[in-house]
Design a protein around this motif. Structure first.
Motif, PDB file in Angstrom:
ATOM      1  N   MET A 172      -9.031  43.082 -29.731  1.00 31.56           N
ATOM      2  CA  MET A 172      -9.064  41.887 -28.984  1.00 31.56           C
ATOM      3  C   MET A 172     -10.508  41.636 -28.938  1.00 31.56           C
ATOM      4  O   MET A 172     -11.317  42.593 -28.342  1.00 31.56           O
ATOM      5  N   PRO A 173     -10.818  40.464 -28.949  1.00 33.10           N
ATOM      6  CA  PRO A 173     -12.406  40.111 -28.830  1.00 33.10           C
ATOM      7  C   PRO A 173     -12.960  40.093 -27.518  1.00 33.10           C
ATOM      8  O   PRO A 173     -12.153  40.072 -26.480  1.00 33.10           O
ATOM      9  N   ASP A 174     -14.032  40.685 -27.174  1.00 32.78           N
ATOM     10  CA  ASP A 174     -14.823  40.698 -26.070  1.00 32.78           C
ATOM     11  C   ASP A 174     -14.751  39.371 -25.281  1.00 32.78           C
ATOM     12  O   ASP A 174     -14.402  39.511 -24.214  1.00 32.78           O
ATOM     13  N   THR A 175     -14.937  38.362 -25.837  1.00 33.36           N
ATOM     14  CA  THR A 175     -14.603  36.988 -24.954  1.00 33.36           C
ATOM     15  C   THR A 175     -13.354  36.739 -24.371  1.00 33.36           C
ATOM     16  O   THR A 175     -13.383  36.385 -23.411  1.00 33.36           O
ATOM     17  N   VAL A 176     -12.575  37.183 -25.014  1.00 35.20           N
ATOM     18  CA  VAL A 176     -11.137  37.201 -24.373  1.00 35.20           C
ATOM     19  C   VAL A 176     -10.788  37.802 -23.442  1.00 35.20           C
ATOM     20  O   VAL A 176     -10.402  37.606 -22.366  1.00 35.20           O
ATOM     21  N   VAL A 177     -11.237  38.934 -23.343  1.00 32.51           N
ATOM     22  CA  VAL A 177     -11.068  39.961 -22.492  1.00 32.51           C
ATOM     23  C   VAL A 177     -11.972  39.617 -21.081  1.00 32.51           C
ATOM     24  O   VAL A 177     -11.537  39.702 -19.973  1.00 32.51           O
ATOM     25  N   ALA A 178     -13.183  39.089 -21.406  1.00 31.14           N
ATOM     26  CA  ALA A 178     -14.098  38.395 -20.349  1.00 31.14           C
ATOM     27  C   ALA A 178     -13.490  37.298 -19.698  1.00 31.14           C
ATOM     28  O   ALA A 178     -13.299  37.520 -18.432  1.00 31.14           O
ATOM     29  N   ARG A 179     -12.715  36.582 -20.354  1.00 32.26           N
ATOM     30  CA  ARG A 179     -12.079  35.367 -19.862  1.00 32.26           C
ATOM     31  C   ARG A 179     -10.836  35.960 -18.828  1.00 32.26           C
ATOM     32  O   ARG A 179     -10.542  35.405 -17.891  1.00 32.26           O
ATOM     33  N   ILE A 180     -10.144  36.924 -19.261  1.00 29.39           N
ATOM     34  CA  ILE A 180      -9.074  37.254 -18.453  1.00 29.39           C
ATOM     35  C   ILE A 180      -9.644  38.154 -17.294  1.00 29.39           C
ATOM     36  O   ILE A 180      -8.884  37.820 -16.154  1.00 29.39           O
ATOM     37  N   ALA A 181     -10.596  38.810 -17.469  1.00 33.13           N
ATOM     38  CA  ALA A 181     -11.403  39.362 -16.209  1.00 33.13           C
ATOM     39  C   ALA A 181     -11.861  38.405 -15.116  1.00 33.13           C
ATOM     40  O   ALA A 181     -11.711  38.500 -13.968  1.00 33.13           O
ATOM     41  N   ALA A 182     -12.370  37.291 -15.622  1.00 36.14           N
ATOM     42  CA  ALA A 182     -12.867  36.328 -14.612  1.00 36.14           C
ATOM     43  C   ALA A 182     -11.835  35.625 -14.099  1.00 36.14           C
ATOM     44  O   ALA A 182     -11.773  35.331 -12.878  1.00 36.14           O
TER      45      ALA A 182
END
Length: 104
Positions: free
Chosen positions: A1-11
């Motif tokens: 899974m791309p870093d940006t997707v995981v970052a959006r989920i975390a936000a």
């Protein structure tokens, strides 16, 4: 899974954690949206979350609650192990409601 997707989920999880704080008050104007970064490697994630908090607040306790909530949500939604979460407070926003008076 791309870093940006995981970052959006975390936000998103950080936003949820702030809204779940339980005092029943609406989100305070001026807090801004939480921001997150993520580094994904071999099925695990390292996260950084920065956000504003309402003041007065137990900063350490609130950051700990947010850290646990974000770790649980990201792990549940992505299936990844969350190794590290760093929570940074960008700003404290004082309560200026009429019942409290102006906080300086």
């Amino acid at each position: 899974m791309p870093d940006t997707v995981v970052a959006r989920i975390a936000a998103r999880a950080a936003r949820e954690a702030l809204s779940r704080r339980g005092d029943g008050s609406p989100p305070r104007p001026g807090l801004g949206a939480p921001r997150a970064t993520a580094t994904v490697h071999n099925g695990s994630a390292r996260l950084g979350v920065s956000l504003g908090l309402p003041y007065p607040v137990d900063i350490a306790g609130t950051c700990g609650e947010i850290r646990h909530y974000v770790a649980d949500r990201v792990s549940y939604l992505t299936g990844m192990r969350v190794d590290t979460i760093t929570v940074s407070v960008r700003r404290l926003v004082p309560d200026v409601s009429p019942r409290r008076g102006r906080v300086r």
